[in-house]
Design an enzyme around this catalytic site. Structure first.
Site, PDB file in Angstrom:
ATOM      1  N   TYR A 118       0.872  -1.184   0.000  1.00 40.39           N
ATOM      2  CA  TYR A 118       0.000   0.000   0.000  1.00 40.39           C
ATOM      3  C   TYR A 118       0.902   1.223   0.000  1.00 40.39           C
ATOM      4  O   TYR A 118       1.814   1.324   0.815  1.00 40.39           O
ATOM      5  CB  TYR A 118      -0.863   0.006   1.266  1.00 40.39           C
ATOM      6  CG  TYR A 118      -1.635   1.297   1.460  1.00 40.39           C
ATOM      7  CD1 TYR A 118      -2.951   1.419   1.029  1.00 40.39           C
ATOM      8  CD2 TYR A 118      -1.027   2.410   2.050  1.00 40.39           C
ATOM      9  CE1 TYR A 118      -3.648   2.606   1.188  1.00 40.39           C
ATOM     10  CE2 TYR A 118      -1.720   3.605   2.201  1.00 40.39           C
ATOM     11  CZ  TYR A 118      -3.022   3.685   1.774  1.00 40.39           C
ATOM     12  OH  TYR A 118      -3.712   4.863   1.914  1.00 40.39           O
ATOM     13  N   GLU A 206      -3.645   7.365  -3.919  1.00 48.87           N
ATOM     14  CA  GLU A 206      -3.636   6.129  -3.121  1.00 48.87           C
ATOM     15  C   GLU A 206      -3.493   4.956  -4.071  1.00 48.87           C
ATOM     16  O   GLU A 206      -4.359   4.739  -4.924  1.00 48.87           O
ATOM     17  CB  GLU A 206      -4.924   6.000  -2.302  1.00 48.87           C
ATOM     18  CG  GLU A 206      -4.877   4.817  -1.350  1.00 48.87           C
ATOM     19  CD  GLU A 206      -6.150   4.667  -0.540  1.00 48.87           C
ATOM     20  OE1 GLU A 206      -7.245   4.505  -1.126  1.00 48.87           O
ATOM     21  OE2 GLU A 206      -6.054   4.716   0.700  1.00 48.87           O
TER      22      GLU A 206
END
Ligand code: GDP
Ligand code: MN
Length: 397
Positions: A118, A206
């Site tokens: 991530y 993101e």
């Protein structure tokens, strides 16, 4: 302004961030053509069909599916295009899917050496600096990681004058457990990602997951990008990426009329001048037992036209049971606003079926109250903040 995954990936790619390749399709025929083109360009024999909507968690909702041949691409694309996709981030009703992204399959089948990470870039409001947030727990919902294993989330603050320094990019790659060629690839990936974030005037990137393939390539499999609206004038090509179908129709209409409007869940409509007063008014409504139905800042010029537009927009929300108008007359005079309310009410007549409570304070407040009281309209005029709250409560009871 939020972008679709395919648009976010286009921006990343233009700054040299490696991405999972994909082509947008609006129907099953385009989907098959896209798949053929991907095979000729990348050699992929499997594909991933991904719903393009402004919401995360698409995989969980059935909006991301693997297709092992062209027939499967065709049938999965037909199923997904046009569906109402429900994910943990949408309403219960879901979001209509107008297009899909046909992607190359990048999870090499049978390989266990792929890893998901991530990585996001965003503004840290506490330090006033941009930061890179990253975790080894990619592919999962980051809120869950934050709740259950917060020690697996790292952050790196970036000095605005120096930018991302090489040692910081290496530290990120190292903390993600990489070494050798993969570490070098990650350093390149993170540096390009940060450059893309700055140069595109974004407010959030993101990438979840960032994938390490079994042959140590690092690439963005997903991309959630929010651009800074205030900087869009510098990026005409990005401004054209706006997809109004993904935005709340009432918000789109309000913004077109120059009103600052945010749709909320409650039952009391608010019309206020100034964002700070609007926030205070929403608190007041909550304390008096109601729930704000919206945030609406009519700005400095609260004239009849704007007030009417404001009423009309608030009343589009069927949940609204009362409207509280709270205006401070600093530059704008209260009697002008009161006249605006009276005129708007007369214009709209039967369209207004809910009680209206008006608090006007500041320049010419007394004249304003008189004007409303004399109008004979069912508008409740109050002077004090608390009175307004009590009146809202009374109206909702
Ligand atoms: P999200 O659910 O909206 O976050 O959508 P993502 O783009 O992150 O995709 C969801 C999941 O689909 C990913 O976490 C992967 O597990 C899976 N996925 C995405 N691309 C591929 C691919 O190329 N091959 C395979 N096998 N799975 C993929
Ligand atoms: Mn994702």
């Amino acid at each position: 302004m939020n972008l679709h995954e395919y648009q976010g990936k286009e921006i990343l790619n233009s700054f040299g961030v490696r991405i999972q390749r994909g082509i947008v399709a609006h129907n099953h025929k385009e989907a098959v053509d896209a798949a053929k083109q991907l095979t000729s360009e990348t050699g992929t024999s499997w594909y991933v069909v991904k719903a393009q909507v402004h919401a995360g968690g698409r995989g969980k909702g059935g909006g991301v599916k693997l297709a092992k041949n062209l027939q499967e691409v065709e049938s999965i694309a037909s199923d997904i295009i046009g569906m109402m996709l429900v994910t943990p981030q949408t309403s219960a009703e879901g979001k209509k899917v107008n297009q899909v992204l046909i992607c190359e399959d990048v999870y090499y089948p049978g390989e266990s050496e792929t890893e998901e990470y991530y990585i996001s870039v965003l503004l840290n409001r506490e330090t006033g600096r941009n930061m890179i947030m990253y975790s080894t727990e990619g592919g999962m919902d980051i809120e869950t990681v934050a709740d259950e294993t917060p020690h697996l989330i790292f952050t790196e603050d970036i000095d605005p004058c120096l930018g991302l320094l090489p040692f910081q990019a290496r530290k990120i790659a190292f903390n993600l457990g990489l070494s050798g060629g993969a570490l070098k690839e990650m350093v390149k990936f993170v540096s390009a990602l940060y450059t893309a974030y700055i140069k595109s005037d974004s407010s959030m990137f993101e990438i979840n997951p960032v994938l390490k393939t079994s042959d140590d390539k690092i690439l963005a499999v997903d991309a959630k990008v929010s651009l800074d609206d205030s900087a869009l004038y510098r990026h005409k090509d990005y401004a054209e990426m706006r997809d109004l179908r993904e935005e709340s129709p009432i918000e789109v209409e309000a913004n077109a009329a120059g009103l600052n409007y945010v749709d909320l869940e409650g039952n009391v409509g608010c019309m206020v001048n100034g964002a700070g007063l609007a926030m205070g008014t929403m608190d007041l409504i909550k304390q008096s037992g109601g729930e704000p139905a919206n945030f609406l800042d009519v700005g400095g010029t609260a004239n009849a036209e704007r007030v009417e537009k404001g009423f009309r927009i608030i009343l589009k929300d069927p949940a609204v049971k009362a409207i509280l108008v709270n205006i401070f007359g600093g530059i704008v005079r209260c009697d002008r606003v009161a006249q605006g309310i009276v005129d708007a009410y007369k214009n709209m007549g039967d369209d207004i079926k809910v009680p209206i409570i008006v608090r006007l304070q500041g320049t010419n407040a007394i004249e304003a109250k008189q004007l409303i009281d004399d109008s004979g309209l069912p508008v409740h005029s109050v002077v004090e903040f608390q009175e307004a709250a009590d009146k809202v409560q009374e109206m909702l009871a």
